[in-house]
Design a protein around this motif. Sequence first.
Motif, PDB file in Angstrom:
ATOM      1  N   UNK A 282     106.794  17.071  58.987  1.00  0.00           N
ATOM      2  CA  UNK A 282     106.276  17.867  57.866  1.00  0.00           C
ATOM      3  C   UNK A 282     107.040  17.549  56.579  1.00  0.00           C
ATOM      4  N   UNK A 283     108.361  17.407  56.674  1.00  0.00           N
ATOM      5  CA  UNK A 283     109.157  17.075  55.491  1.00  0.00           C
ATOM      6  C   UNK A 283     108.825  15.680  54.973  1.00  0.00           C
ATOM      7  N   UNK A 284     108.648  14.730  55.883  1.00  0.00           N
ATOM      8  CA  UNK A 284     108.296  13.360  55.485  1.00  0.00           C
ATOM      9  C   UNK A 284     106.927  13.339  54.809  1.00  0.00           C
ATOM     10  N   UNK A 285     105.982  14.133  55.312  1.00  0.00           N
ATOM     11  CA  UNK A 285     104.652  14.204  54.720  1.00  0.00           C
ATOM     12  C   UNK A 285     104.724  14.799  53.314  1.00  0.00           C
ATOM     13  N   UNK A 286     105.501  15.877  53.149  1.00  0.00           N
ATOM     14  CA  UNK A 286     105.660  16.506  51.831  1.00  0.00           C
ATOM     15  C   UNK A 286     106.298  15.528  50.847  1.00  0.00           C
ATOM     16  N   UNK A 287     107.318  14.805  51.287  1.00  0.00           N
ATOM     17  CA  UNK A 287     107.976  13.825  50.420  1.00  0.00           C
ATOM     18  C   UNK A 287     107.009  12.705  50.044  1.00  0.00           C
ATOM     19  N   UNK A 288     106.203  12.244  50.995  1.00  0.00           N
ATOM     20  CA  UNK A 288     105.215  11.192  50.714  1.00  0.00           C
ATOM     21  C   UNK A 288     104.203  11.677  49.680  1.00  0.00           C
ATOM     22  N   UNK A 289     103.779  12.931  49.782  1.00  0.00           N
ATOM     23  CA  UNK A 289     102.842  13.485  48.797  1.00  0.00           C
ATOM     24  C   UNK A 289     103.487  13.524  47.418  1.00  0.00           C
ATOM     25  N   UNK A 290     104.706  14.054  47.320  1.00  0.00           N
ATOM     26  CA  UNK A 290     105.399  14.158  46.037  1.00  0.00           C
ATOM     27  C   UNK A 290     105.653  12.783  45.430  1.00  0.00           C
ATOM     28  N   UNK A 291     106.015  11.819  46.289  1.00  0.00           N
ATOM     29  CA  UNK A 291     106.321  10.476  45.806  1.00  0.00           C
ATOM     30  C   UNK A 291     105.074   9.731  45.345  1.00  0.00           C
ATOM     31  N   UNK A 292     103.890  10.111  45.832  1.00  0.00           N
ATOM     32  CA  UNK A 292     102.667   9.402  45.479  1.00  0.00           C
ATOM     33  C   UNK A 292     101.996   9.975  44.230  1.00  0.00           C
ATOM     34  N   UNK A 293     102.459  11.108  43.746  1.00  0.00           N
ATOM     35  CA  UNK A 293     101.869  11.718  42.552  1.00  0.00           C
ATOM     36  C   UNK A 293     102.139  10.895  41.298  1.00  0.00           C
ATOM     37  N   UNK A 294     101.199  10.921  40.353  1.00  0.00           N
ATOM     38  CA  UNK A 294     101.463  10.346  39.037  1.00  0.00           C
ATOM     39  C   UNK A 294     101.988  11.424  38.093  1.00  0.00           C
ATOM     40  N   UNK A 295     101.914  12.660  38.527  1.00  0.00           N
ATOM     41  CA  UNK A 295     102.449  13.786  37.763  1.00  0.00           C
ATOM     42  C   UNK A 295     103.940  13.896  38.027  1.00  0.00           C
ATOM     43  N   UNK A 296     104.720  14.036  36.966  1.00  0.00           N
ATOM     44  CA  UNK A 296     106.160  14.228  37.129  1.00  0.00           C
ATOM     45  C   UNK A 296     106.450  15.639  37.610  1.00  0.00           C
ATOM     46  N   UNK A 297     107.345  15.754  38.577  1.00  0.00           N
ATOM     47  CA  UNK A 297     107.787  17.061  39.052  1.00  0.00           C
ATOM     48  C   UNK A 297     109.275  17.208  38.746  1.00  0.00           C
ATOM     49  N   UNK A 298     109.646  18.390  38.253  1.00  0.00           N
ATOM     50  CA  UNK A 298     111.042  18.655  37.915  1.00  0.00           C
ATOM     51  C   UNK A 298     111.369  20.086  38.320  1.00  0.00           C
ATOM     52  N   UNK A 299     112.479  20.260  39.035  1.00  0.00           N
ATOM     53  CA  UNK A 299     112.958  21.605  39.372  1.00  0.00           C
ATOM     54  C   UNK A 299     114.296  21.816  38.665  1.00  0.00           C
TER      55      UNK A 299
ATOM     56  N   UNK B 195     120.006  23.475  34.965  1.00  0.00           N
ATOM     57  CA  UNK B 195     120.356  22.136  35.452  1.00  0.00           C
ATOM     58  C   UNK B 195     119.261  21.608  36.375  1.00  0.00           C
ATOM     59  N   UNK B 196     118.968  20.330  36.238  1.00  0.00           N
ATOM     60  CA  UNK B 196     117.952  19.690  37.069  1.00  0.00           C
ATOM     61  C   UNK B 196     118.470  19.576  38.496  1.00  0.00           C
ATOM     62  N   UNK B 197     117.658  20.041  39.436  1.00  0.00           N
ATOM     63  CA  UNK B 197     118.029  19.966  40.854  1.00  0.00           C
ATOM     64  C   UNK B 197     117.144  18.996  41.628  1.00  0.00           C
ATOM     65  N   UNK B 198     115.974  18.671  41.055  1.00  0.00           N
ATOM     66  CA  UNK B 198     115.046  17.764  41.742  1.00  0.00           C
ATOM     67  C   UNK B 198     114.111  17.137  40.723  1.00  0.00           C
ATOM     68  N   UNK B 199     113.824  15.859  40.903  1.00  0.00           N
ATOM     69  CA  UNK B 199     112.756  15.164  40.175  1.00  0.00           C
ATOM     70  C   UNK B 199     112.101  14.197  41.145  1.00  0.00           C
ATOM     71  N   UNK B 200     110.804  13.976  40.969  1.00  0.00           N
ATOM     72  CA  UNK B 200     110.118  13.013  41.827  1.00  0.00           C
ATOM     73  C   UNK B 200     110.118  11.640  41.143  1.00  0.00           C
TER      74      UNK B 200
ATOM     75  N   UNK C 230     114.903  29.473  40.073  1.00  0.00           N
ATOM     76  CA  UNK C 230     114.821  28.502  38.990  1.00  0.00           C
ATOM     77  C   UNK C 230     113.402  28.322  38.526  1.00  0.00           C
ATOM     78  N   UNK C 231     113.107  27.108  38.050  1.00  0.00           N
ATOM     79  CA  UNK C 231     111.807  26.809  37.477  1.00  0.00           C
ATOM     80  C   UNK C 231     111.300  25.489  38.014  1.00  0.00           C
ATOM     81  N   UNK C 232     110.019  25.433  38.315  1.00  0.00           N
ATOM     82  CA  UNK C 232     109.359  24.210  38.771  1.00  0.00           C
ATOM     83  C   UNK C 232     108.384  23.791  37.687  1.00  0.00           C
ATOM     84  N   UNK C 233     108.436  22.522  37.308  1.00  0.00           N
ATOM     85  CA  UNK C 233     107.576  22.017  36.239  1.00  0.00           C
ATOM     86  C   UNK C 233     106.759  20.835  36.719  1.00  0.00           C
ATOM     87  N   UNK C 234     105.517  20.805  36.282  1.00  0.00           N
ATOM     88  CA  UNK C 234     104.668  19.621  36.409  1.00  0.00           C
ATOM     89  C   UNK C 234     104.564  19.052  35.005  1.00  0.00           C
TER      90      UNK C 234
END
Length: 175
Positions: A33-50, A56-61, A144-148
Amino acid sequence: GVRGWRRLLKDLALLLAGDVSRRARAEAALAEALAFRKAMEDSLITGLRARDLQGHITYVNPAFCAMVGFSAEALRAAQAPPYWPPELTADYQQRQDMRLASGNATQGPSREGFETLFMRKNGERFAVMIYEAPLVDGQGRHTGWMSAVLDVSAQRRIEDLSRQQQERLQASARL
């Protein structure tokens, strides 16, 4: 006696083996399930930022990294976002401070999104549309905050060209 103990030990070993097997299946399902979620996030053309509650930035795709030209490690390590244009940093810091001061997920931003300017690593400024929402953990705590983030610079260039052509047509019509 001894036979009873052996039987008990054998039963316990069988129970333990079943438990280990169930746990291994559950861990494999979680990893999948985690690998599938990561594959989805990595395949997006939309930038994701947490960002955390301190901003402070904790995550970006990968799409966000490609958009701004900085690695995920560099973005997480930065004190201030390196994609903020220097001439706008004070304004952006004030906007972020207001967001963080609210500290209340229920009074979060509207889902409308807002347009702003980011800066690529090479210094190029570009327009982005940001949709931001409170980031809430499994216990319902606002963490925190999640941004697309969408790069809308190409769309803005097309709109500018269209506007210039329209102005030229109107000027020609007046002549």
